[in-house]
Design a protein around this motif. Structure first.
Motif, mmCIF file in Angstrom:
data_model
loop_
_atom_site.group_PDB
_atom_site.id
_atom_site.type_symbol
_atom_site.label_atom_id
_atom_site.label_comp_id
_atom_site.label_asym_id
_atom_site.label_seq_id
_atom_site.Cartn_x
_atom_site.Cartn_y
_atom_site.Cartn_z
ATOM 1 N N GLY A 297 15.126 -0.274 -23.619
ATOM 2 C CA GLY A 297 14.252 -1.391 -23.803
ATOM 3 C C GLY A 297 12.593 -1.250 -24.212
ATOM 4 N N ILE A 298 12.285 0.140 -24.126
ATOM 5 C CA ILE A 298 11.068 0.352 -24.961
ATOM 6 C C ILE A 298 11.081 0.252 -26.209
ATOM 7 N N VAL A 299 12.228 0.907 -26.656
ATOM 8 C CA VAL A 299 12.371 0.843 -28.321
ATOM 9 C C VAL A 299 12.492 -0.674 -28.876
ATOM 10 N N VAL A 300 13.185 -1.435 -27.986
ATOM 11 C CA VAL A 300 13.355 -2.819 -28.413
ATOM 12 C C VAL A 300 12.128 -3.572 -28.460
ATOM 13 N N LEU A 301 11.136 -3.136 -27.360
ATOM 14 C CA LEU A 301 9.644 -3.710 -27.184
ATOM 15 C C LEU A 301 8.746 -3.288 -28.199
ATOM 16 N N VAL A 302 9.122 -2.189 -28.555
ATOM 17 C CA VAL A 302 8.254 -1.651 -29.723
ATOM 18 C C VAL A 302 8.578 -2.223 -31.024
ATOM 19 N N ILE A 303 9.846 -2.465 -31.307
ATOM 20 C CA ILE A 303 10.448 -3.012 -32.631
ATOM 21 C C ILE A 303 9.868 -4.237 -32.718
ATOM 22 N N ILE A 304 10.089 -5.261 -31.681
ATOM 23 C CA ILE A 304 9.963 -6.508 -31.656
ATOM 24 C C ILE A 304 8.167 -6.931 -31.770
ATOM 25 N N THR A 305 7.558 -5.944 -31.079
ATOM 26 C CA THR A 305 5.931 -6.000 -31.095
ATOM 27 C C THR A 305 5.431 -5.748 -32.563
ATOM 28 N N MET A 306 6.064 -4.754 -33.123
ATOM 29 C CA MET A 306 5.657 -4.641 -34.585
ATOM 30 C C MET A 306 5.880 -5.524 -35.399
ATOM 31 N N LEU A 307 7.235 -6.313 -35.281
ATOM 32 C CA LEU A 307 7.449 -7.299 -36.276
ATOM 33 C C LEU A 307 6.427 -8.357 -35.787
ATOM 34 N N ARG A 308 6.104 -8.594 -34.546
ATOM 35 C CA ARG A 308 5.160 -9.600 -34.263
ATOM 36 C C ARG A 308 3.663 -9.536 -35.078
ATOM 37 N N GLN A 309 3.471 -8.284 -34.886
ATOM 38 C CA GLN A 309 2.061 -7.865 -35.390
ATOM 39 C C GLN A 309 2.154 -8.053 -37.083
ATOM 40 N N ALA A 310 3.410 -7.655 -37.654
ATOM 41 C CA ALA A 310 3.191 -7.746 -39.048
ATOM 42 C C ALA A 310 3.482 -9.276 -39.423
ATOM 43 N N ALA A 311 4.206 -10.164 -38.523
ATOM 44 C CA ALA A 311 4.250 -11.453 -39.131
ATOM 45 C C ALA A 311 2.767 -12.223 -38.960
ATOM 46 N N GLU A 312 2.209 -11.626 -37.669
ATOM 47 C CA GLU A 312 0.892 -12.189 -37.587
ATOM 48 C C GLU A 312 -0.265 -11.914 -38.670
ATOM 49 N N ALA A 313 -0.140 -10.567 -39.260
ATOM 50 C CA ALA A 313 -0.743 -10.102 -40.485
ATOM 51 C C ALA A 313 -0.345 -10.954 -41.856
ATOM 52 N N VAL A 314 0.780 -11.244 -41.997
ATOM 53 C CA VAL A 314 1.105 -12.095 -43.157
ATOM 54 C C VAL A 314 0.606 -13.340 -43.097
ATOM 55 N N ASP A 315 0.729 -13.876 -41.849
ATOM 56 C CA ASP A 315 0.149 -15.446 -41.747
ATOM 57 C C ASP A 315 -1.341 -15.288 -42.096
ATOM 58 N N ALA A 316 -1.979 -14.447 -41.279
ATOM 59 C CA ALA A 316 -3.396 -14.216 -41.474
ATOM 60 C C ALA A 316 -3.898 -14.188 -43.055
ATOM 61 N N ALA A 317 -2.958 -13.259 -43.687
ATOM 62 C CA ALA A 317 -3.327 -13.051 -45.259
ATOM 63 C C ALA A 317 -2.904 -14.328 -45.998
ATOM 64 N N GLN A 318 -1.999 -15.039 -45.727
ATOM 65 C CA GLN A 318 -1.685 -16.221 -46.240
ATOM 66 C C GLN A 318 -2.666 -17.437 -46.117
ATOM 67 N N GLU A 319 -3.186 -17.524 -44.748
ATOM 68 C CA GLU A 319 -4.204 -18.308 -44.632
ATOM 69 C C GLU A 319 -5.374 -17.938 -45.195
ATOM 70 N N GLY A 320 -5.726 -16.660 -45.443
ATOM 71 C CA GLY A 320 -6.999 -16.272 -46.184
ATOM 72 C C GLY A 320 -6.822 -16.502 -47.499
ATOM 73 N N ALA A 321 -5.731 -16.538 -48.170
ATOM 74 C CA ALA A 321 -5.564 -16.670 -49.578
ATOM 75 C C ALA A 321 -5.550 -18.236 -49.843
ATOM 76 N N LEU A 322 -5.027 -19.176 -48.973
ATOM 77 C CA LEU A 322 -5.179 -20.477 -49.102
ATOM 78 C C LEU A 322 -6.730 -20.856 -48.976
ATOM 79 N N GLN A 323 -7.322 -20.352 -48.212
ATOM 80 C CA GLN A 323 -8.579 -20.842 -48.149
ATOM 81 C C GLN A 323 -9.288 -20.200 -49.299
ATOM 82 N N ARG A 324 -9.212 -19.029 -49.930
ATOM 83 C CA ARG A 324 -9.828 -18.522 -51.114
ATOM 84 C C ARG A 324 -9.419 -19.359 -52.191
ATOM 85 N N TYR A 325 -8.122 -19.828 -52.372
ATOM 86 C CA TYR A 325 -7.847 -20.756 -53.391
ATOM 87 C C TYR A 325 -8.171 -22.208 -53.248
#
Length: 311
Positions: A76-104
């Motif tokens: 359960g902890i392994v699954v928790l860690v993997i999904i948490t990392m995927l969530r953080q990566a997705a949030e980072a991608v969304d934040a980078a995309q939003e920042g890029a759109l604002q700069r554009y």
């Protein structure tokens, strides 16, 4: 039967055990990290308690129940860690995309403002300042008549500036540009030799035609005003050439006094704004070849990268 006859479970892991990881994985997906972590530990622990109780089979091997519990917790902890990392990566991608759109968006706004500034600067220089300078230097009736025509043209261009510009997809035949420049030549006090070649079947965007026309007129104005020498001794030429089905090269040449382009102050708008930036903003290019005592050649090409040399 499993509850009544516990002997049926001898040597087997209860089916409830296989649902532990399903429950913990579902909690990781459905709820935030902290509640999911608590649920991931609590459910297997509860399973271990039940497994050791009489109603859960009173496991003969307590170590087996503890190991099953730990395995469920670790998985359960392994699954928790993997999904948490995927969530953080997705949030980072969304934040980078939003920042890029604002700069554009900011860059697009700045570019639009710069384009508007260049157009206004070029219009003021080409129409207003040139007319005022010509009027101030007009000493003869012919010069006053020329200043009057330039003033009328300046008023017309200022009126046209308030009209919506044509669409980017609109195109015009190169002969339209040639007629426009021939008409402009008749308004100068100094004569130009005009040559037009290979214009048949050549079409350009209206924006390119406007940029080529305005830049060429400004180059001719500069030649008339700054080439110096008696008019009869300064030879001025205007050549318009079609290139392929959608290209054009214009050359404005004189054998006047010439100048050093690198020494022209940035505050002088005639070359930098009215010719070079105007062509660049329209997707074309401008090259100015001059040297003191060797005359001047202004080569305008559309699109940019088109060879402005003679074939």
């Amino acid at each position: 039967m499993l509850v009544v006859d516990t002997a049926a479970m001898d040597g087997e892991t209860p089916w409830l055990y296989y649902l532990c990881t399903v429950a913990t994985t579902a909690s990781v997906i459905a709820v935030p990290v902290a509640p999911a972590a608590a649920y991931t530990v609590a459910v297997p622990a509860l399973y271990g308690v039940v497994r050791l109780s009489p109603s859960g089979g009173a496991a003969d091997e307590p170590v087996r129940a503890v190991l099953d519990t730990l395995y469920a917790v670790i998985l359960g902890i392994v699954v928790l860690v993997i999904i948490t990392m995927l969530r953080q990566a997705a949030e980072a991608v969304d934040a980078a995309q939003e920042g890029a759109l604002q700069r554009y968006d900011m860059a697009a706004r700045q570019h639009a403002n710069e384009m508007e500034r260049v157009k206004v600067d070029a219009l003021v220089h080409d129409s207003v300042l040139t007319t005022l300078l010509s009027a101030a230097a007009a000493n003869t009736p012919a010069e006053r008549q020329l200043a009057s025509r330039m003033a009328a043209d300046a008023v017309r261009r200022l009126d046209e500036a308030a009209v919506e510009v044509p669409g980017v997809a609109d195109r015009a035949d190169l002969s339209v540009l040639a007629r426009r420049l021939r008409s402009a030549v008749t308004g100068f006090s100094a004569p130009f030799i005009v040559r037009v070649t290979d214009t048949s079947g050549v079409e350009l965007p209206v924006e390119a035609v406007d940029a080529l026309s305005s830049a060429a007129v400004q180059a001719m104005v500069n030649s008339v005003q700054h080439a110096d020498g008696p008019i009869g001794r300064v030879r001025r030429e205007l050549e318009i050439r079609g290139v392929g089905a959608g290209g054009c090269v214009i050359e404005v040449v004189d054998n006047g006094s010439g100048f050093e382009p690198a020494e022209v102050p940035l505050s002088r708008l005639g070359l930098r704004v009215s010719i070079e930036e105007r062509m660049a903003n329209a997707g074309g290019s401008a090259r100015i070849d001059s040297a003191p005592g060797r005359g001047t050649r202004v080569t305008l090409a559309w699109p940019a990268g088109l060879d402005g040399g003679r074939s």
